[in-house]
Design an enzyme around this catalytic site. Structure first.
Site, PDB file in Angstrom:
ATOM      1  N   ASP A  98      -2.200   5.904  -4.520  1.00  0.00           N
ATOM      2  CA  ASP A  98      -2.772   7.081  -5.166  1.00  0.00           C
ATOM      3  C   ASP A  98      -3.156   8.151  -4.156  1.00  0.00           C
ATOM      4  OD1 ASP A  98      -4.697   5.039  -4.377  1.00  0.00           O
ATOM      5  OD2 ASP A  98      -6.228   6.402  -5.126  1.00  0.00           O
ATOM      6  N   LYS A 210      -9.481   5.221 -11.070  1.00  0.00           N
ATOM      7  CA  LYS A 210     -10.156   4.963  -9.790  1.00  0.00           C
ATOM      8  C   LYS A 210     -10.933   6.185  -9.341  1.00  0.00           C
ATOM      9  CE  LYS A 210      -9.149   5.587  -5.367  1.00  0.00           C
ATOM     10  NZ  LYS A 210      -8.491   5.579  -4.046  1.00  0.00           N
ATOM     11  N   GLU A 250     -15.571   2.370  -6.799  1.00  0.00           N
ATOM     12  CA  GLU A 250     -15.286   2.226  -5.356  1.00  0.00           C
ATOM     13  C   GLU A 250     -16.220   3.044  -4.472  1.00  0.00           C
ATOM     14  OE1 GLU A 250     -11.294   3.351  -4.201  1.00  0.00           O
ATOM     15  OE2 GLU A 250     -11.626   2.808  -2.112  1.00  0.00           O
ATOM     16  N   GLU A 252     -16.781   3.224  -1.033  1.00  0.00           N
ATOM     17  CA  GLU A 252     -16.256   2.658   0.225  1.00  0.00           C
ATOM     18  C   GLU A 252     -17.286   2.828   1.338  1.00  0.00           C
ATOM     19  OE1 GLU A 252     -12.319   3.829   1.507  1.00  0.00           O
ATOM     20  OE2 GLU A 252     -12.650   3.017   3.514  1.00  0.00           O
ATOM     21  N   LYS A 292     -14.127  -2.083  -6.420  1.00  0.00           N
ATOM     22  CA  LYS A 292     -13.282  -1.982  -5.219  1.00  0.00           C
ATOM     23  C   LYS A 292     -14.204  -1.826  -4.017  1.00  0.00           C
ATOM     24  CE  LYS A 292      -9.252   0.388  -3.385  1.00  0.00           C
ATOM     25  NZ  LYS A 292      -7.912   0.851  -3.682  1.00  0.00           N
ATOM     26  N   SER A 361      -6.772  -4.501  -3.611  1.00  0.00           N
ATOM     27  CA  SER A 361      -6.279  -3.223  -4.100  1.00  0.00           C
ATOM     28  C   SER A 361      -6.014  -2.392  -2.852  1.00  0.00           C
ATOM     29  CB  SER A 361      -7.328  -2.549  -4.998  1.00  0.00           C
ATOM     30  OG  SER A 361      -6.906  -1.244  -5.337  1.00  0.00           O
ATOM     31  N   TYR A 423      -9.115  10.362   3.384  1.00  0.00           N
ATOM     32  CA  TYR A 423      -8.036  10.125   2.440  1.00  0.00           C
ATOM     33  C   TYR A 423      -7.555  11.414   1.841  1.00  0.00           C
ATOM     34  CZ  TYR A 423      -6.360   5.498   1.604  1.00  0.00           C
ATOM     35  OH  TYR A 423      -5.663   4.339   1.704  1.00  0.00           O
TER      36      TYR A 423
HETATM   37  P1  13P Z   1      -7.064   1.313   1.728  1.00  0.00           P
HETATM   38  O1  13P Z   1      -8.428   1.338   2.341  1.00  0.00           O
HETATM   39  O2  13P Z   1      -6.609  -0.076   1.400  1.00  0.00           O
HETATM   40  O3  13P Z   1      -6.068   2.088   2.530  1.00  0.00           O
HETATM   41  O4  13P Z   1      -7.159   2.038   0.314  1.00  0.00           O
HETATM   42  C1  13P Z   1      -8.282   2.643  -0.137  1.00  0.00           C
HETATM   43  C2  13P Z   1      -8.062   3.282  -1.451  1.00  0.00           C
HETATM   44  O5  13P Z   1      -9.030   3.622  -2.084  1.00  0.00           O
HETATM   45  C3  13P Z   1      -6.702   3.490  -1.993  1.00  0.00           C
HETATM   46  O6  13P Z   1      -6.750   3.562  -3.404  1.00  0.00           O
END
Ligand code: 13P
Length: 423
Positions: A98, A210, A250, A252, A292, A361, A423
């Site tokens: 994505d 997501k 997610e 992160e 995630k 994922s 990203y």
């Molecule tokens: P990676 O950290 O595995 O590259 O992917 C993060 C993500 O949110 C992709 O959808």
């Protein structure tokens, strides 16, 4: 943080006690301001009763805490539960492709290709048309452009996925921007117009969504950044469910930093407690979400690396403390780990039974060796698809706890961490 003391009679004589409790608890949460005590006491009949009498305030904001609201999802509830279960099915995980067009451009640039729509389509076609992918992959997260694209033969990517029993998903956040008032942290945009976008994506065939926001340990994280991340995720989750899409939640926690694994555990526990507080407050149906998370690892610049066993132990400790068993699936991101590390760590987490499906994922940890094999050459497509199957199968085995790590290529061992990666 400031806390208001409320003197209460015993519960049996105070039917309003729960609402007061909620009001006090929610004072810690910026989104539900408590009624100032001065106003509460002013409503009491006499100073003598002021300390003990129940507070009969008809404050709508406070009463709202007690109004029974059905969990999000409404008419979609059964479908959400079934979608989440399908994505979280044994031996399968998610292929994350994505990347926004700009980020996909970085992937293409790494093999010398221009960032054109034709090249993005060719790359996604290579990935999604890999025969046999559905054995290991239960869902694919797409960028909006891909959700509406077709193969060069004219078959929509959505149909390509459905034919392989892979659920189409869609990235719905609008990316990160600086968070004013924080310590150089960011927040995730995309709530405006989200309901109508989700409804359109559902019509186009998407069944899950997501939203990725980030938390930085070296920047704090500040309480403001954590709260904003959690609140945004919860609002998104409620809106996605209301439109038939299973939300992948997610937050992160970035790998950046030189901190040890204990610090990551501490931050991850804080972040997930905040996320679940707001998910509950937004009446999100827990059976119809997927998580995630980042794995709990030391910072990428920490002096020592942790073993898969240590990462599994810390990550599962955090999840057991914070994630209710009603949640069907934990689908980890790879976050810059090498393909091999991401697979080994997942395998270590599946050495004994977990309350949830614990799977993957991955974007970077599924795509790296595919890209390097393809190199943009038509004659390499078949080999690149084989490389994808190798990674997908390895992670499928890791989901089942039976991956051995034998026969992995040198490419799979290469770390992909980049400081300050966006990203
Ligand atoms: P990676 O950290 O595995 O590259 O992917 C993060 C993500 O949110 C992709 O959808």
């Amino acid at each position: 943080m400031h806390k208001t003391a409320v003197v209460l009679p015993p519960p049996a004589t105070n039917p309003l006690r729960p609402s007061l409790f909620l009001a006090v608890a929610s004072e810690h949460r910026a989104h539900r301001p408590i009624e100032p005590m001065a106003m509460v006491t002013a409503k009491l009949s006499s100073p003598a009763t002021a300390r003990l009498a129940p507070v009969r305030s008809a404050q709508p904001a406070r009463r709202a805490s007690l109004v029974r609201v059905r969990a999000s999802g409404g008419s979609y509830a059964d479908e959400l539960v079934s979608t989440a279960k399908t994505v979280a099915s044994p031996g399968r995980g998610i292929l994350a492709i994505d990347e926004s067009s700009a980020t996909c451009g970085k992937r293409l640039a790494s093999i010398g290709l221009d960032n054109t729509e034709v090249n993005r389509q060719a790359y996604r076609q290579l990935l999604l048309t890999t025969a046999g992918l559905g054995e290991y992959i239960s869902g694919a997260i797409l960028f909006e452009e891909t959700l509406y694209q077709s193969t060069t033969d004219g078959k929509t990517f959505v149909d390509v996925l459905k034919d392989q029993n892979i659920m189409p998903g869609i990235k719905v956040d609008k990316g990160l921007v600086p968070l004013p008032g924080s310590n150089n942290e960011s927040w995730c945009q995309g709530l405006d117009g989200l309901a109508s976008r989700c409804a359109e994506y559902y019509k186009q065939g998407a069944r899950f969504a997501k939203w990725r926001t980030v938390v930085s340990i070296p920047c704090g994280p500040t309480a403001l950044a954590v709260k904003e991340a959690a609140w945004g995720l919860a609002r998104y989750a409620a809106i996605a469910q209301d439109n038939g899409l299973v939300p992948i939640v997610e937050p992160e926690i970035l790998l950046d930093g030189d901190h040890g694994i204990e610090r990551t555990l501490e931050v991850a526990e804080k972040v997930w407690s905040e996320v679940f507080f707001y998910l509950a407050e937004n009446n999100v149906l827990f059976e119809g979400i997927l998580l995630k998370p980042s794995m709990v690892t030391p910072g990428a610049e920490h002096k020592e690396k942790a073993s898969p066993e240590a990462i599994a132990k810390n990550t599962l400790t955090m999840l057991r403390r914070r994630v209710p068993p009603a949640v069907p699936g934990i689908m980890f991101l790879s976050g810059g780990q090498s393909e091999l590390e991401a697979t080994m760590n997942l395998n270590a987490m599946n050495q004994s039974a977990n309350p949830w499906h614990v799977s993957f994922s991955y974007a970077r940890a599924l795509q790296n060796s595919v890209l390097k094999t393809w190199e943009g050459q038509p004659e390499n497509i078949e080999a690149a698809q084989k490389a994808l199957l190798v990674r997908a199968k390895a992670n499928s085995l890791a989901q089942l706890g039976s991956y051995t790590g034998e026969g992995e290529s040198d490419e799979a061992k290469k770390g992909m961490f980049q400081k300050g990666y966006t990203y």
